[in-house]
Enzyme design. Structure first.
Site, PDB file in Angstrom:
ATOM      1  N   GLY A 112       0.838  -1.198   0.000  1.00  0.00           N
ATOM      2  CA  GLY A 112       0.000   0.000   0.000  1.00  0.00           C
ATOM      3  C   GLY A 112       0.867   1.240   0.000  1.00  0.00           C
ATOM      4  O   GLY A 112       2.092   1.161   0.185  1.00  0.00           O
ATOM      5  N   SER A 159       2.628   4.808   1.023  1.00  0.00           N
ATOM      6  CA  SER A 159       3.249   5.296   2.257  1.00  0.00           C
ATOM      7  C   SER A 159       2.171   5.980   3.102  1.00  0.00           C
ATOM      8  O   SER A 159       1.372   6.763   2.575  1.00  0.00           O
ATOM      9  CB  SER A 159       4.355   6.303   1.898  1.00  0.00           C
ATOM     10  OG  SER A 159       4.887   6.852   3.061  1.00  0.00           O
ATOM     11  N   GLY A 160       2.104   5.653   4.360  1.00  0.00           N
ATOM     12  CA  GLY A 160       1.105   6.253   5.248  1.00  0.00           C
ATOM     13  C   GLY A 160      -0.249   5.560   5.220  1.00  0.00           C
ATOM     14  O   GLY A 160      -1.181   5.962   5.919  1.00  0.00           O
ATOM     15  N   SER A 161      -0.370   4.492   4.430  1.00  0.00           N
ATOM     16  CA  SER A 161      -1.673   3.805   4.377  1.00  0.00           C
ATOM     17  C   SER A 161      -1.934   3.028   5.673  1.00  0.00           C
ATOM     18  O   SER A 161      -3.083   2.759   6.024  1.00  0.00           O
ATOM     19  CB  SER A 161      -1.742   2.874   3.154  1.00  0.00           C
ATOM     20  OG  SER A 161      -0.697   1.926   3.197  1.00  0.00           O
ATOM     21  N   GLY A 162      -0.849   2.644   6.371  1.00  0.00           N
ATOM     22  CA  GLY A 162      -1.027   1.942   7.648  1.00  0.00           C
ATOM     23  C   GLY A 162      -0.378   0.573   7.713  1.00  0.00           C
ATOM     24  O   GLY A 162      -0.641  -0.200   8.642  1.00  0.00           O
ATOM     25  N   LYS A 163       0.485   0.280   6.768  1.00  0.00           N
ATOM     26  CA  LYS A 163       1.107  -1.056   6.717  1.00  0.00           C
ATOM     27  C   LYS A 163       1.884  -1.367   8.009  1.00  0.00           C
ATOM     28  O   LYS A 163       1.695  -2.432   8.604  1.00  0.00           O
ATOM     29  CB  LYS A 163       2.097  -1.152   5.533  1.00  0.00           C
ATOM     30  CG  LYS A 163       1.457  -0.940   4.180  1.00  0.00           C
ATOM     31  CD  LYS A 163       2.469  -1.040   3.068  1.00  0.00           C
ATOM     32  CE  LYS A 163       3.524   0.051   3.103  1.00  0.00           C
ATOM     33  NZ  LYS A 163       3.012   1.426   2.962  1.00  0.00           N
ATOM     34  N   SER A 213       5.975  -1.897  -2.031  1.00  0.00           N
ATOM     35  CA  SER A 213       5.989  -2.832  -3.177  1.00  0.00           C
ATOM     36  C   SER A 213       4.971  -2.407  -4.239  1.00  0.00           C
ATOM     37  O   SER A 213       3.955  -3.080  -4.422  1.00  0.00           O
ATOM     38  CB  SER A 213       5.772  -4.274  -2.715  1.00  0.00           C
ATOM     39  OG  SER A 213       4.788  -4.404  -1.716  1.00  0.00           O
TER      40      SER A 213
END
Ligand code: ADP
Length: 204
Positions: free
Chosen positions: A36, A38-42, A110
């Site tokens: 996901g 950057s900042g999506s919460g991975k 990725s």
């Protein structure tokens, strides 16, 4: 001593293989691959999933930028070639953990389908759980945890995913978590509902 094949004593019959190690750890190993923006919460969700699995007695290893980009991949940048090599090494390292019976939780942007496909091929389709951490770019940008979006908008970072480099959403992820709609706990629960039945130890 005469060199004949009777003098060769392979030790492989004494080395535990993946099923043996899974039995030892009472779990089935997989690679949980969070992709996901950057900042999506991975990272946040990956760590939460790890905590919940550890609470239940499962042994895990998280791989993320913090422990990969500063160590084994410290010589890699963000060019197309380096991003590709970054993911290839991560997939190979994950496979080592998995073959040791450990559940590996990977949090990496990725960004392309091709990269994730390569990772899946290295790890094996049957071992690979793809989790799409989905939040709109505006939401990720407003979170801007590390101030990277601001820098990318100012042109201080080039090839930043979502700004001047593409992100290709997975077409058929095993799990999709919309982090602008779900809390961290809700996302982790949805992921665990899928993961737990797979990793729970079944003796055969
Ligand atoms: P990534 O690893 O994808 O770059 P991070 O996990 O580092 O993302 O950052 C996501 C940020 O968004 C964190 O500060 C987290 O606390 C925040 N956040 C707010 N709401 C959510 C949510 N519902 N799910 C996940 N993260 C959230």
């Amino acid at each position: 001593m005469k060199d004949n094949k009777n003098n060769i004593h392979p030790v492989f019959d004494k080395i535990l293989n993946r099923p043996d190690k899974e039995k030892l750890l009472k779990q089935h190993s997989r690679v949980i691959w969070l992709t996901g923006l950057s900042g999506s919460g991975k990272t946040t969700i990956g760590r939460h999933i790890e905590m919940e699995l550890n609470k239940r007695g499962y042994l895990t290893q998280v791989l993320d930028g913090d422990n990969i980009r500063t160590g084994i991949n410290s010589n890699l940048g963000f060019s197309e070639t380096d991003r590709h090599e970054n993911i290839r090494r991560i997939a190979e390292v994950s496979k080592l953990f998995m073959n040791c019976g450990i559940i590996c939780i990977n949090s990496f942007i990725s960004p392309t389908r091709e990269m994730r496909h390569m990772a899946m091929k290295i790890i094996g389709k049957e071992n690979f759980i793809e989790v799409y951490i989905n939040a709109p770019l505006e939401v990720c940008e407003s979170r801007d945890v590390k101030g990277l979006y601001q820098k990318a908008r100012r042109g201080e970072i080039k090839n930043f995913t979502g700004i001047d480099a593409p992100f290709e959403p997975p077409l058929n992820p095993d799990i999709e978590l919309k982090t602008d709609e779900l809390t961290v706990e809700e996302s982790a629960k949805k992921a665990l509902d899928y993961i737990l039945p797979i990793i729970i130890y079944k003796s055969t």
